[in-house]
Enzyme design. Structure first.
Site, PDB file in Angstrom:
ATOM      1  N   LYS A  58     -34.068  97.990  67.716  1.00 33.46           N
ATOM      2  CA  LYS A  58     -32.701  98.026  67.191  1.00 33.46           C
ATOM      3  C   LYS A  58     -32.680  99.080  66.083  1.00 33.46           C
ATOM      4  CE  LYS A  58     -28.543  96.197  67.112  1.00 33.46           C
ATOM      5  NZ  LYS A  58     -27.593  96.447  68.213  1.00 33.46           N
ATOM      6  N   ASP A  97     -40.542  87.538  71.322  1.00 32.50           N
ATOM      7  CA  ASP A  97     -40.534  86.086  71.496  1.00 32.50           C
ATOM      8  C   ASP A  97     -39.316  85.682  72.324  1.00 32.50           C
ATOM      9  OD1 ASP A  97     -41.349  83.510  71.186  1.00 32.50           O
ATOM     10  OD2 ASP A  97     -40.782  83.323  69.078  1.00 32.50           O
ATOM     11  N   ASP A  99     -30.171  94.494  72.342  1.00 36.94           N
ATOM     12  CA  ASP A  99     -29.013  93.809  72.927  1.00 36.94           C
ATOM     13  C   ASP A  99     -28.772  94.300  74.354  1.00 36.94           C
ATOM     14  OD1 ASP A  99     -28.551  96.172  71.582  1.00 36.94           O
ATOM     15  OD2 ASP A  99     -26.587  95.619  70.805  1.00 36.94           O
ATOM     16  N   ASP A 131     -39.089  84.605  76.694  1.00 29.87           N
ATOM     17  CA  ASP A 131     -38.557  83.330  77.189  1.00 29.87           C
ATOM     18  C   ASP A 131     -37.430  83.591  78.178  1.00 29.87           C
ATOM     19  OD1 ASP A 131     -40.223  81.835  75.488  1.00 29.87           O
ATOM     20  OD2 ASP A 131     -38.633  80.363  75.117  1.00 29.87           O
TER      21      ASP A 131
END
Ligand code: ATP
Length: 366
Positions: free
Chosen positions: A193, A250, A226, A254
């Protein structure tokens, strides 16, 4: 067979004592078949160790790990660890930092026979593991989250050139290895980012670009986190190796696990230069703990990743072969429709384990 590898076994919390022994048992069958000598060293850690010894990570456990080549850590019930209480260290964060296990490698793959939204996902998230926003690994003493008034919290993030360069190197080397195995060009995507976190993520991106120049055979691109999260849901097949900082990795890993069926299928390895720790991506699953229905695949495939890492580090074909045998047994068993309830099936952990061992025997008896 050479001298056995010493591999620590730390069962962890929740479903840990259900899935870790299955992973070790099945991996042992594969190791024997491949001619890989392993000495499994069971060690106390986690909430059970706290009950028994007043420490979630007794010093003897850490000392013994120092003499191992790698270990398996079961899931940790994070919210029950209070770092302010003496003896309540979180084994997961502590061991990553203490043994400098800087690369958290989290593959997400579709398996034949497992219903998912997507076909042909085969990507890996390589997550920096030792700094970033995680307050337990950021400072020498104390905690990098400060509550400065009743209503104000300041969270510190650490980004260093050294950590960015070595995680990028790990990602590029992995992409090159995957390219050789799959017979197609490799690709690394840096997820960041840097448009907002200009300094921290800017440094991360700068390091990734520098390392990319040293791996001209691997394609390189970068994407804002994003957008990465959007593209991951729209078209996960576009990614090969995604390298990113701690918190983003992380979350994205997932998400990637969700794309391929279940957290119960998502393995990971925490790798350093000297040691590696196998650890499933999932948590302790307190909602199903004690019922004998947990899916041991993630833990087992994590052990296979550890075998593969040992094979590479020590130039040991038997370790690489053992990893391959585990992978094949998992594929064959899932393809036969032997599924635990998280995959929509009715098989128990024990039944699944037996099916895996049968698959291994069938494969190795020719
Ligand atoms: P923790 O606090 O330890 O992180 P959690 O419940 O927040 O626990 P997970 O343990 O990862 O997070 O569980 C998320 C969901 O996925 C739960 O419904 C759990 O039952 C399921 N799950 C996780 N691992 C497995 C597994 N190995 N087999 C079956 N279901 C699993």
């Amino acid at each position: 067979m050479g001298a056995p590898y010493r591999i620590g076994v730390l069962p962890g919390d929740g479903i840990g004592p259900e899935v870790v022994p299955v992973a070790v048992e099945v991996a042992s069958v594969a190791a024997r078949a491949a001619g890989l000598a392993v000495e499994w060293v069971e060690l106390p850690a986690g909430l059970a160790a706290y009950e028994q010894f007043g420490e979630t990570l007794p010093p003897q456990t850490v000392e013994t790990l120092r003499g191992c080549q790698g270990w398996v850590l079961g899931p940790v019930e994070h919210h029950r660890y209070d770092p302010r209480r003496p003896g309540m260290r979180n084994p997961s964060g502590f061991l990553r930092k203490h043994f400098d296990l800087y690369a958290n490698v989290r593959p997400a793959r579709t398996f034949p026979g497992v219903p998912t939204r997507y076909l042909h996902v085969d990507l890996v998230v390589v997550r920096e593991n030792t700094e970033g926003f995680y307050p337990d690994r950021n400072v020498l003493e104390g905690d990098a989250e400060l509550r400065v008034t009743q209503d104000v919290v300041v969270s510190l993030r650490v980004v260093t050139r050294q950590a960015c360069v070595r995680i990028a190197e790990y990602a590029f080397a992995l992409a090159a290895q995957r390219a050789a195995q799959r017979g197609r060009p490799g690709q690394v995507t840096a997820v960041h980012k840097a448009n907002v976190l200009r300094r921290g993520d800017g440094l991360f991106l700068e390091c990734c670009r520098e390392v990319a120049a040293r791996f001209p055979e691997v394609a390189f691109d970068d994407v804002h986190v994003d957008a990465a999260s959007y593209f991951l849901v729209r078209d996960p097949a576009r990614y090969d190796v995604m390298v990113t900082t701690n918190l983003f990795g992380d979350i994205l890993s997932d998400q990637a696990a969700g794309l391929v069926g279940s957290l119960g299928l998502a393995p990971s390895l925490n790798a350093g230069d000297r040691y590696a720790m196998a650890q499933a991506v999932h948590g302790s699953a307190p909602d199903i703990a004690g019922r004998g229905v947990a899916n041991p695949t993630a833990e087992l495939l994590s052990v296979a990743m550890l075998f593969e890492w040992l094979g590479r580090r020590h130039g040991d074909a038997a370790a690489t072969d053992a990893a391959g045998l585990v992978e094949d047994a998992v594929r064959a068993t899932l393809a036969r429709g032997v599924h635990t309830p998280d995959l929509g099936g009715t098989h128990t952990t024990a039944q699944f384990s037996r099916a895996l061992q049968e698959a291994l025997r069938a494969a190795t008896m020719g």
